[in-house]
Motif scaffolding. Structure first.
Motif, mmCIF file in Angstrom:
data_model
loop_
_atom_site.group_PDB
_atom_site.id
_atom_site.type_symbol
_atom_site.label_atom_id
_atom_site.label_comp_id
_atom_site.label_asym_id
_atom_site.label_seq_id
_atom_site.Cartn_x
_atom_site.Cartn_y
_atom_site.Cartn_z
ATOM 1 N N ARG A 54 0.334 3.960 1.289
ATOM 2 C CA ARG A 54 0.466 5.009 2.677
ATOM 3 C C ARG A 54 1.110 4.249 3.660
ATOM 4 O O ARG A 54 1.719 4.672 4.127
ATOM 5 C CB ARG A 54 -1.410 5.386 2.731
ATOM 6 N N CYS A 55 0.431 2.704 3.562
ATOM 7 C CA CYS A 55 1.190 1.851 5.201
ATOM 8 C C CYS A 55 1.946 0.874 4.613
ATOM 9 O O CYS A 55 2.462 0.498 5.323
ATOM 10 C CB CYS A 55 -0.516 1.662 5.448
ATOM 11 N N CYS A 65 0.961 -1.004 0.307
ATOM 12 C CA CYS A 65 -0.042 -0.195 -0.490
ATOM 13 C C CYS A 65 1.082 1.340 -0.191
ATOM 14 O O CYS A 65 1.927 1.244 0.981
ATOM 15 C CB CYS A 65 -1.084 0.055 0.910
ATOM 16 N N CYS A 79 -6.987 -1.305 0.936
ATOM 17 C CA CYS A 79 -6.118 -2.183 1.815
ATOM 18 C C CYS A 79 -6.495 -2.216 2.339
ATOM 19 O O CYS A 79 -7.453 -1.525 3.509
ATOM 20 C CB CYS A 79 -4.863 -0.526 1.714
ATOM 21 N N CYS A 132 -4.873 0.404 6.120
ATOM 22 C CA CYS A 132 -5.669 1.572 6.749
ATOM 23 C C CYS A 132 -7.214 1.945 6.111
ATOM 24 O O CYS A 132 -7.035 3.199 5.799
ATOM 25 C CB CYS A 132 -5.001 2.486 5.618
HETATM 26 ZN ZN ZN Z 1 -2.720 1.051 2.977
#
Ligand code: ZN
Length: 279
Positions: free
Chosen positions: A256-257, A254, A274, A277
């Motif tokens: 973002r995370c 992901c 995901c 998140c």
């Molecule tokens: Zn994520």
């Protein structure tokens, strides 16, 4: 697959080329492209008409004529092509493997607009009015229109128990969003695609609205730079992969995370999200 931003980019590029032009003749090379309408019906409505306005609703491209309208739907990979004149069309189109594939051609008072879809899912139809077109009249609020406000989306969400992903794909609620941009919007909004639409808190609904608007705006910018080149039969939208955050990224981290992106089936389509998140 053309969704709202792609069709909008085609509309904006086509508008200065054909708006105000008269349709002299309609040539239907592959009958399937006008089904269930007959080529005769399509030609009768369009022939001799002036194209007053080039517009879009949802994923439909509309040519508003003096009388009635012509709709184009690109489905999976339909596209538009441009030829200088009828002679060039006949020289280049539909000559076996080396030729350019064209299903329907609108011969204008200047130039020829071709509609092509090798897989023959795309359609060209004519109607006396927009109300006569079942696909158009069933459309909900257009996701690029001014009326698509956070308040409006919140109201629609609260009236639906369907999973968010299915809700976003339902063209009768919000029109124009397809598989790619629904996944992207939900990722940006940190929302799990499997949650029911009416479970969203007001703050989450506002976040989803903001995500949809910004995802579509960014995609439209991308589709317009470079703009579609209808003269080139190989033209297609470029660079869209670079703006995608989650779509088609199964197993990859992901953005973002770092958690691997998951893919699940929803309504027979792939959803990417995901699990860490998106809640
Ligand atoms: Zn994520």
């Amino acid at each position: 697959m053309p969704e709202l931003p792609e069709v909008e980019a085609v509309v904006r590029t086509l508008r200065p080329i054909v708006q105000g032009r008269r349709i002299r003749r309609v040539h239907v090379f592959h009958l399937i492209a006008t089904k269930p309408q007959t080529p005769t019906r399509v030609a009768r409505q369009a022939k001799g008409s002036r194209i007053r306005i080039v517009d879009r609703k949802g994923k439909y491209l509309l040519l508003i004529l003096d009388s009635g309208l012509l709709t184009m739907h690109f489905r999976l990979d339909g596209q538009l092509l441009w030829f200088s004149d009828f002679k060039e069309l006949m020289e280049r189109a539909n000559h076996g493997k080396s030729g350019v594939h064209v299903d329907v051609a609108l011969e204008l008072d200047k130039g020829v607009l071709g509609f092509a879809d090798r897989r023959h899912f795309g359609r060209v139809h004519t109607w006396k009015s927009a109300d006569d077109c079942p696909g158009l009249s069933a459309l909900g609020i257009d996701a690029l229109s001014r009326d698509f406000t956070s308040r409006r989306l919140t109201g629609l969400l609260s009236a639906s128990k369907r999973p968010l992903k299915d809700f976003l794909l339902d063209q009768s609620r919000v029109a124009g969003i397809g598989n790619i941009y629904s996944c992207e919007s939900l990722w940006h909004a940190h929302l799990d695609p499997r949650r029911s639409a009416n479970s969203l808190q007001p703050l989450e609904a506002r976040r989803l609205h903001k995500a949809i608007v910004s995802v579509l705006a960014r995609a439209l910018e991308c589709c317009l730079h470079p703009a579609p080149d209808f003269r080139n039969p190989e033209w297609w939208f470029q660079g869209l992969e670079s703006i995608l955050r989650v779509y088609s990224r199964e197993g990859k981290p992901c953005r973002r995370c770092g958690q691997p992106v998951r893919r699940v089936e929803q309504g027979g389509r792939s959803t990417y999200y995901c699990s860490r998140c998106q809640k």
